[in-house]
Design a protein around this motif. Sequence first.
Motif, PDB file in Angstrom:
ATOM      1  N   VAL A   1      47.814  55.634  67.990  1.00 46.30           N
ATOM      2  CA  VAL A   1      48.771  54.581  67.647  1.00 46.30           C
ATOM      3  C   VAL A   1      48.048  53.394  67.025  1.00 46.30           C
ATOM      4  N   ASN A   2      46.978  52.953  67.670  1.00 47.66           N
ATOM      5  CA  ASN A   2      46.233  51.783  67.207  1.00 47.66           C
ATOM      6  C   ASN A   2      45.186  52.192  66.171  1.00 47.66           C
ATOM      7  N   THR A   3      45.582  52.159  64.908  1.00 45.25           N
ATOM      8  CA  THR A   3      44.689  52.611  63.842  1.00 45.25           C
ATOM      9  C   THR A   3      44.348  51.503  62.847  1.00 45.25           C
TER      10      THR A   3
ATOM     11  N   TRP B   1      52.417  49.111  53.993  1.00 46.81           N
ATOM     12  CA  TRP B   1      52.929  49.173  55.353  1.00 46.81           C
ATOM     13  C   TRP B   1      54.043  50.201  55.509  1.00 46.81           C
ATOM     14  N   SER B   2      54.223  50.628  56.751  1.00 48.28           N
ATOM     15  CA  SER B   2      55.315  51.546  57.061  1.00 48.28           C
ATOM     16  C   SER B   2      55.739  51.335  58.506  1.00 48.28           C
ATOM     17  N   VAL B   3      56.947  51.758  58.815  1.00 54.09           N
ATOM     18  CA  VAL B   3      57.379  51.849  60.207  1.00 54.09           C
ATOM     19  C   VAL B   3      57.132  53.280  60.646  1.00 54.09           C
ATOM     20  N   LYS B   4      56.362  53.433  61.704  1.00 58.44           N
ATOM     21  CA  LYS B   4      56.076  54.768  62.231  1.00 58.44           C
ATOM     22  C   LYS B   4      56.711  54.929  63.602  1.00 58.44           C
ATOM     23  N   TRP B   5      56.888  56.187  63.990  1.00 57.36           N
ATOM     24  CA  TRP B   5      57.414  56.459  65.321  1.00 57.36           C
ATOM     25  C   TRP B   5      56.627  57.577  65.970  1.00 57.36           C
TER      26      TRP B   5
ATOM     27  N   PHE C   1      61.028  57.274  72.231  1.00 51.88           N
ATOM     28  CA  PHE C   1      60.185  57.048  71.062  1.00 51.88           C
ATOM     29  C   PHE C   1      59.805  55.577  70.895  1.00 51.88           C
ATOM     30  N   LEU C   2      58.570  55.383  70.482  1.00 51.20           N
ATOM     31  CA  LEU C   2      58.069  54.060  70.112  1.00 51.20           C
ATOM     32  C   LEU C   2      58.095  53.941  68.599  1.00 51.20           C
ATOM     33  N   PHE C   3      58.730  52.894  68.098  1.00 53.64           N
ATOM     34  CA  PHE C   3      58.684  52.548  66.681  1.00 53.64           C
ATOM     35  C   PHE C   3      57.796  51.318  66.533  1.00 53.64           C
ATOM     36  N   PHE C   4      57.022  51.257  65.466  1.00 55.17           N
ATOM     37  CA  PHE C   4      56.165  50.091  65.244  1.00 55.17           C
ATOM     38  C   PHE C   4      55.792  50.012  63.769  1.00 55.17           C
ATOM     39  N   ALA C   5      55.448  48.814  63.336  1.00 58.14           N
ATOM     40  CA  ALA C   5      55.008  48.610  61.954  1.00 58.14           C
ATOM     41  C   ALA C   5      53.489  48.700  61.909  1.00 58.14           C
ATOM     42  N   THR C   6      52.979  49.321  60.863  1.00 62.99           N
ATOM     43  CA  THR C   6      51.534  49.480  60.752  1.00 62.99           C
ATOM     44  C   THR C   6      51.137  49.555  59.283  1.00 62.99           C
TER      45      THR C   6
ATOM     46  N   SER D   1      48.338  42.355  70.395  1.00 64.74           N
ATOM     47  CA  SER D   1      47.273  41.377  70.612  1.00 64.74           C
ATOM     48  C   SER D   1      46.678  41.026  69.252  1.00 64.74           C
ATOM     49  N   ILE D   2      46.346  39.762  69.064  1.00 61.38           N
ATOM     50  CA  ILE D   2      45.868  39.283  67.769  1.00 61.38           C
ATOM     51  C   ILE D   2      44.352  39.151  67.802  1.00 61.38           C
ATOM     52  N   GLY D   3      43.680  39.944  66.973  1.00 59.87           N
ATOM     53  CA  GLY D   3      42.222  39.899  66.872  1.00 59.87           C
ATOM     54  C   GLY D   3      41.827  40.212  65.446  1.00 59.87           C
ATOM     55  N   ASN D   4      40.798  41.047  65.276  1.00 56.14           N
ATOM     56  CA  ASN D   4      40.434  41.486  63.930  1.00 56.14           C
ATOM     57  C   ASN D   4      41.575  42.274  63.296  1.00 56.14           C
ATOM     58  N   GLN D   5      42.342  42.936  64.144  1.00 54.75           N
ATOM     59  CA  GLN D   5      43.577  43.575  63.724  1.00 54.75           C
ATOM     60  C   GLN D   5      44.564  43.432  64.876  1.00 54.75           C
ATOM     61  N   LEU D   6      45.806  43.784  64.631  1.00 55.81           N
ATOM     62  CA  LEU D   6      46.796  43.772  65.702  1.00 55.81           C
ATOM     63  C   LEU D   6      46.735  45.101  66.445  1.00 55.81           C
ATOM     64  N   ASP D   7      46.579  45.042  67.761  1.00 58.54           N
ATOM     65  CA  ASP D   7      46.589  46.246  68.591  1.00 58.54           C
ATOM     66  C   ASP D   7      47.776  46.195  69.538  1.00 58.54           C
ATOM     67  N   LEU D   8      48.414  47.332  69.747  1.00 57.53           N
ATOM     68  CA  LEU D   8      49.541  47.389  70.667  1.00 57.53           C
ATOM     69  C   LEU D   8      49.050  47.589  72.093  1.00 57.53           C
ATOM     70  N   ILE D   9      49.535  46.723  72.978  1.00 62.75           N
ATOM     71  CA  ILE D   9      49.124  46.689  74.380  1.00 62.75           C
ATOM     72  C   ILE D   9      50.347  46.937  75.258  1.00 62.75           C
ATOM     73  N   ILE D  10      50.156  47.669  76.344  1.00 59.98           N
ATOM     74  CA  ILE D  10      51.234  47.873  77.307  1.00 59.98           C
ATOM     75  C   ILE D  10      50.803  47.325  78.661  1.00 59.98           C
ATOM     76  N   SER D  11      51.746  46.701  79.368  1.00 59.99           N
ATOM     77  CA  SER D  11      51.467  46.164  80.692  1.00 59.99           C
ATOM     78  C   SER D  11      52.687  46.394  81.572  1.00 59.99           C
ATOM     79  N   PHE D  12      52.451  46.651  82.860  1.00 64.30           N
ATOM     80  CA  PHE D  12      53.528  46.963  83.789  1.00 64.30           C
ATOM     81  C   PHE D  12      53.671  45.873  84.848  1.00 64.30           C
ATOM     82  N   MET D  13      54.911  45.600  85.220  1.00 65.14           N
ATOM     83  CA  MET D  13      55.162  44.596  86.245  1.00 65.14           C
ATOM     84  C   MET D  13      55.133  45.244  87.631  1.00 65.14           C
ATOM     85  N   ASP D  14      54.359  44.657  88.544  1.00 71.24           N
ATOM     86  CA  ASP D  14      54.297  45.205  89.896  1.00 71.24           C
ATOM     87  C   ASP D  14      55.420  44.626  90.761  1.00 71.24           C
TER      88      ASP D  14
END
Length: 305
Positions: A260-262, A289-293, A276-281, A232-245
């Motif tokens: 995760v969201n730091t 920057w780095s890719v973390k897992w 494992f979740l990989f993401f750039a932060t 999500s794009i705001g003051n910083q990028l935060d990782l969001i999860i959503s599930f399909m019903d």
Amino acid sequence: MIKNIKQILSILLIITTALSCKNSNLIESYKTQFLVDQIPDTIPIAFKQDLVPKDKLIHRGVFSSNFEEYYYTISDKNFQQFTIYSIQKINGKWSTPKKAFFNSDYNDHGMSFSSDGKSLYFSSTRPVNIEGVTSTWHIWKSEKKDNVWSTPEYIDIPNLRDKLVSHPSVTNSGTLYFHVSNTDYSEMDIYSSKPVNGKFQNAQKLIVPQYAKVRKCTPYIAPEEDYIIFASIGNQLDLIISFMDKNGKWTHTKKLPEKVNTLGQGNPYITPDHKFLFFATGDHIEKNWSVKWVNIESELKKNQN
């Protein structure tokens, strides 16, 4: 009574020892699989930071479906040139980095493999040379046949020919999820497009009720299309999860844990084994920057309950 207590304690000790051995063996197997010395738990750690030159930035990291290759995007700190590199396992070690086989003289980024490993999607600014298609980021595809990758081809999504289209992620059914914006990066959001008779249809905007008015980018869609992770794009990028019903609606939407969201996160990716979740932060100003897992398995199970 005392005898029964001793028996119970003995059983508990045996169970604890067995679980400890199992966990230890699992960690060692992961070390072998990823060729690293440390495996993360619920606290993210950097993955092979030595791949990043001191004057460059890393944006994304993904594995081939068989874990034999690792692909990552590097750019200069002014975001003028994006290049995809790869390393592969050779004799139990990671090879020296080289430019990915599908990399071009233009900008390339946002790569993603199909779960069967036979298709590769990525975004590129290479020329499309089709009338009506704007010169910007678009999606390209390469297919693997007889162990040989085909020359990448442009993915035409009719209602997005004049838009910036990037960071594709694909489901088992072939549906693509990606982010879309104007060419100046305004009005960025996530869309999806389904293939029908070999052609992708007009893209539809992702509807996540809690984030309907929030700009979104860099989606990862689960192969079964049962959950999605995006920034999500705001003051910083935060990782969001959503599930399909069961009705095809996105629900149970929430931010991933604070661990995760730091600093600002994007480019989420889940390994093919769903562990494992990989993401750039990293800090946008300092550009360190780095890719973390991080182990995401328990988080996925918790959210699915």
